[in-house]
Design a protein around this motif. Structure first.
Motif, PDB file in Angstrom:
ATOM      1  N   GLY A 168       0.600  -1.037  -0.326  1.00  0.00           N
ATOM      2  CA  GLY A 168       0.060   0.145   0.117  1.00  0.00           C
ATOM      3  C   GLY A 168       0.679   0.932  -0.277  1.00  0.00           C
ATOM      4  N   ILE A 169       2.163   0.632  -0.275  1.00  0.00           N
ATOM      5  CA  ILE A 169       2.610   1.980  -0.807  1.00  0.00           C
ATOM      6  C   ILE A 169       2.823   3.274  -1.673  1.00  0.00           C
ATOM      7  N   THR A 170       2.427   2.423  -3.162  1.00  0.00           N
ATOM      8  CA  THR A 170       3.145   3.298  -4.145  1.00  0.00           C
ATOM      9  C   THR A 170       2.126   3.316  -4.430  1.00  0.00           C
ATOM     10  N   GLY A 171       0.608   2.629  -4.832  1.00  0.00           N
ATOM     11  CA  GLY A 171      -0.712   2.084  -5.313  1.00  0.00           C
ATOM     12  C   GLY A 171      -1.395   4.283  -5.131  1.00  0.00           C
ATOM     13  N   PRO A 172      -1.336   4.277  -3.480  1.00  0.00           N
ATOM     14  CA  PRO A 172      -1.601   5.396  -3.467  1.00  0.00           C
ATOM     15  C   PRO A 172      -0.989   6.736  -4.344  1.00  0.00           C
ATOM     16  N   VAL A 173       0.011   6.725  -4.234  1.00  0.00           N
ATOM     17  CA  VAL A 173       1.246   8.214  -5.388  1.00  0.00           C
ATOM     18  C   VAL A 173       0.015   8.148  -6.608  1.00  0.00           C
ATOM     19  N   LEU A 174       0.458   6.634  -7.528  1.00  0.00           N
ATOM     20  CA  LEU A 174       0.371   6.876  -8.292  1.00  0.00           C
ATOM     21  C   LEU A 174      -1.296   7.195  -8.459  1.00  0.00           C
ATOM     22  N   ARG A 175      -2.120   6.673  -7.545  1.00  0.00           N
ATOM     23  CA  ARG A 175      -3.726   7.154  -7.793  1.00  0.00           C
ATOM     24  C   ARG A 175      -3.905   8.950  -7.314  1.00  0.00           C
ATOM     25  N   GLY A 176      -2.893   9.111  -6.986  1.00  0.00           N
ATOM     26  CA  GLY A 176      -3.247  10.863  -6.334  1.00  0.00           C
ATOM     27  C   GLY A 176      -4.290  10.364  -5.089  1.00  0.00           C
ATOM     28  N   ASP A 177      -4.341   9.445  -4.225  1.00  0.00           N
ATOM     29  CA  ASP A 177      -5.115   9.378  -2.924  1.00  0.00           C
ATOM     30  C   ASP A 177      -4.494  10.250  -2.297  1.00  0.00           C
ATOM     31  N   PRO A 178      -5.356  11.399  -1.081  1.00  0.00           N
ATOM     32  CA  PRO A 178      -4.332  11.578  -0.085  1.00  0.00           C
ATOM     33  C   PRO A 178      -4.087  11.020   1.191  1.00  0.00           C
ATOM     34  N   SER A 179      -2.967  11.622   1.513  1.00  0.00           N
ATOM     35  CA  SER A 179      -2.636  10.690   2.818  1.00  0.00           C
ATOM     36  C   SER A 179      -3.293  11.184   3.930  1.00  0.00           C
ATOM     37  N   LEU A 180      -3.629  10.029   4.996  1.00  0.00           N
ATOM     38  CA  LEU A 180      -3.430   9.675   5.590  1.00  0.00           C
ATOM     39  C   LEU A 180      -2.971  10.478   7.291  1.00  0.00           C
ATOM     40  N   GLN A 181      -1.319  10.187   6.758  1.00  0.00           N
ATOM     41  CA  GLN A 181      -0.718  10.645   7.610  1.00  0.00           C
ATOM     42  C   GLN A 181      -0.447  12.135   7.707  1.00  0.00           C
ATOM     43  N   ALA A 182      -0.837  13.343   6.768  1.00  0.00           N
ATOM     44  CA  ALA A 182      -0.258  14.536   6.486  1.00  0.00           C
ATOM     45  C   ALA A 182      -0.707  15.277   7.033  1.00  0.00           C
ATOM     46  N   GLU A 183      -0.912  16.678   7.388  1.00  0.00           N
ATOM     47  CA  GLU A 183      -2.192  17.451   7.846  1.00  0.00           C
ATOM     48  C   GLU A 183      -1.392  18.895   7.557  1.00  0.00           C
ATOM     49  N   PRO A 184      -2.495  19.261   6.395  1.00  0.00           N
ATOM     50  CA  PRO A 184      -1.606  20.592   6.356  1.00  0.00           C
ATOM     51  C   PRO A 184      -1.086  21.750   7.450  1.00  0.00           C
ATOM     52  N   ASP A 185      -1.075  22.864   6.907  1.00  0.00           N
ATOM     53  CA  ASP A 185      -1.139  24.011   7.907  1.00  0.00           C
ATOM     54  C   ASP A 185      -2.070  25.012   7.910  1.00  0.00           C
ATOM     55  N   ARG A 186      -2.179  25.485   8.999  1.00  0.00           N
ATOM     56  CA  ARG A 186      -3.335  26.222   9.213  1.00  0.00           C
ATOM     57  C   ARG A 186      -3.203  27.408  10.016  1.00  0.00           C
ATOM     58  N   ASP A 187      -4.023  28.600   9.834  1.00  0.00           N
ATOM     59  CA  ASP A 187      -3.373  29.628  10.604  1.00  0.00           C
ATOM     60  C   ASP A 187      -4.112  29.606  12.779  1.00  0.00           C
ATOM     61  N   ILE A 188      -3.078  29.849  12.840  1.00  0.00           N
ATOM     62  CA  ILE A 188      -3.800  29.428  14.228  1.00  0.00           C
ATOM     63  C   ILE A 188      -3.999  31.029  14.752  1.00  0.00           C
ATOM     64  N   GLY A 189      -3.949  31.885  13.615  1.00  0.00           N
ATOM     65  CA  GLY A 189      -3.998  33.416  14.337  1.00  0.00           C
ATOM     66  C   GLY A 189      -2.802  33.178  15.418  1.00  0.00           C
ATOM     67  N   ASP A 190      -2.639  35.390  16.340  1.00  0.00           N
ATOM     68  CA  ASP A 190      -1.699  35.377  16.554  1.00  0.00           C
ATOM     69  C   ASP A 190      -0.825  35.802  17.648  1.00  0.00           C
ATOM     70  N   ASP A 191      -1.994  35.008  18.299  1.00  0.00           N
ATOM     71  CA  ASP A 191      -2.049  34.623  20.064  1.00  0.00           C
ATOM     72  C   ASP A 191      -1.487  33.321  20.436  1.00  0.00           C
ATOM     73  N   GLU A 192       0.125  32.605  20.114  1.00  0.00           N
ATOM     74  CA  GLU A 192       0.125  31.216  19.810  1.00  0.00           C
ATOM     75  C   GLU A 192      -0.247  30.872  21.649  1.00  0.00           C
ATOM     76  N   GLU A 193      -0.104  31.891  22.316  1.00  0.00           N
ATOM     77  CA  GLU A 193      -0.051  31.363  23.591  1.00  0.00           C
ATOM     78  C   GLU A 193      -1.028  30.830  24.188  1.00  0.00           C
ATOM     79  N   ALA A 194      -2.265  32.074  23.653  1.00  0.00           N
ATOM     80  CA  ALA A 194      -3.829  31.360  23.990  1.00  0.00           C
ATOM     81  C   ALA A 194      -3.715  30.078  23.783  1.00  0.00           C
ATOM     82  N   PHE A 195      -3.889  30.399  21.860  1.00  0.00           N
ATOM     83  CA  PHE A 195      -3.874  28.543  21.153  1.00  0.00           C
ATOM     84  C   PHE A 195      -3.674  27.721  22.107  1.00  0.00           C
TER      85      PHE A 195
END
Length: 309
Positions: free
Chosen positions: A109-136
């Motif tokens: 199950g390693i190369t097949g998902p790459v060939l099919r363009g399946d989304p990764s179940l491990q990677a999580e995209p970066d996102r904006d958590i705001g300016d106050d990281e301490e409050a977050f």
């Protein structure tokens, strides 16, 4: 069970913990890949990779709702739906067992998902958590004023801040006392796997497996080594594909299928499935009897969460 979102920031203090997953327990050489052997599989629900991914997504949404309730807005996380093949694989495969049916179709199950363009179940995209990281951070993991030390029935302990959104989301999804149940299962399951791998019958079967793999032209020192070889070749193929080599990934996929077919065959011929299953049945039974209540509570919590999918 794959590690829950943010578990690393739960301020856990665990003694001797390692991350594990959950699933069912059978011993076929062929058949569904979800039939791999897993500790306490007769009493604990078997989750697929797809189900675990959906549970993780649900928990993320509950965390974000909690954060919003604390006045901490975060950018919504738009995660893709798990691919269909993720429902054919277990969320945890502690012994690296591989059925011949799955090996012939998907390899590892390693190369097949790459060939099919399946989304990764491990990677999580970066996102904006705001300016106050301490409050977050305070909203996510909680504060020391609400820190609690929890001792497990196995003797280990962990600490958690009960006012954190991560803790609260887990309790909402899985039920009260979730962390205690989860870590109890993890410690017990890890102990089972470690003891199974030390048994003479399993070590002999792994030796026969290694000889079989070497004869097939794929020398590997242990159960994960073959898949690691495939993973490295796939990574190299992705780099070549990015440079315009259109056949690189296809070649890597063919190599993966060849290695995996031999791996599954060698597991069957060496008696590895049976050795692992027999050893585990013997080793886990005293623990299953002693911690029956805790295992039943863990299973009930998983079923509760599954009903939300």
């Amino acid at each position: 069970m794959r590690t829950r979102i943010g578990q690393a920031v739960l301020l856990l203090v665990l003694t001797g913990a390692t991350t594990v997953a959950c699933g069912g327990s059978r011993t076929p050489a062929a058949g569904p890949q979800t039939d791999v052997v897993v500790p306490f599989g007769d009493s604990v629900p078997a989750l697929t990779n797809g189900e675990q991914s959906l549970l993780d997504r649900t928990e993320r949404r509950l965390v974000d709702d909690c954060m919003a309730g604390k006045g901490v807005g975060v950018e919504p996380l738009d995660l893709p739906s798990p691919p269909a093949v993720s429902h054919e694989t277990p969320a945890w495969n502690p012994y690296g067992l591989l059925t011949e049916d799955y090996a012939a179709k998907e390899g590892y199950g390693i190369t097949g998902p790459v060939l099919r363009g399946d989304p990764s179940l491990q990677a999580e995209p970066d996102r904006d958590i705001g300016d106050d990281e301490e409050a977050f951070g305070r909203a996510l993991t909680g504060t020391e004023e609400h820190r609690r030390t929890v001792r497990l029935p196995t003797g280990e302990s962990f600490t958690v801040n009960t006012d954190g959104c991560q803790f609260r989301a887990g309790e909402e999804l899985y039920g009260r006392d979730w962390d205690r149940l989860m870590y109890t299962y993890q410690f017990l399951a890890n102990r089972v796997v470690e003891n199974v791998e030390r048994t003479g019958e399993v070590r002999r079967a792994r030796g026969l497996w290694a000889s079989c793999m070497a004869d097939a032209g794929h020398p590997a020192s242990d159960g994960s080594a073959a898949a690691e070889l495939v993973g490295r070749r796939t990574d190299a193929a992705k780099a070549r594909a990015a440079d315009g080599d259109g056949g690189a990934l296809r070649s890597a996929a063919e190599y993966e299928l060849a290695v995996a077919r031999n791996d599954a065959r060698c597991q069957r011929e060496s008696g590895l499935w049976k050795a692992v299953s027999d050893a585990q049945r013997t080793i886990e039974q005293p623990m299953a009897d002693k911690y029956r209540e805790q295992l039943a509570g863990y299973a009930k919590a998983l079923e509760k969460a599954r009903r939300r999918l």
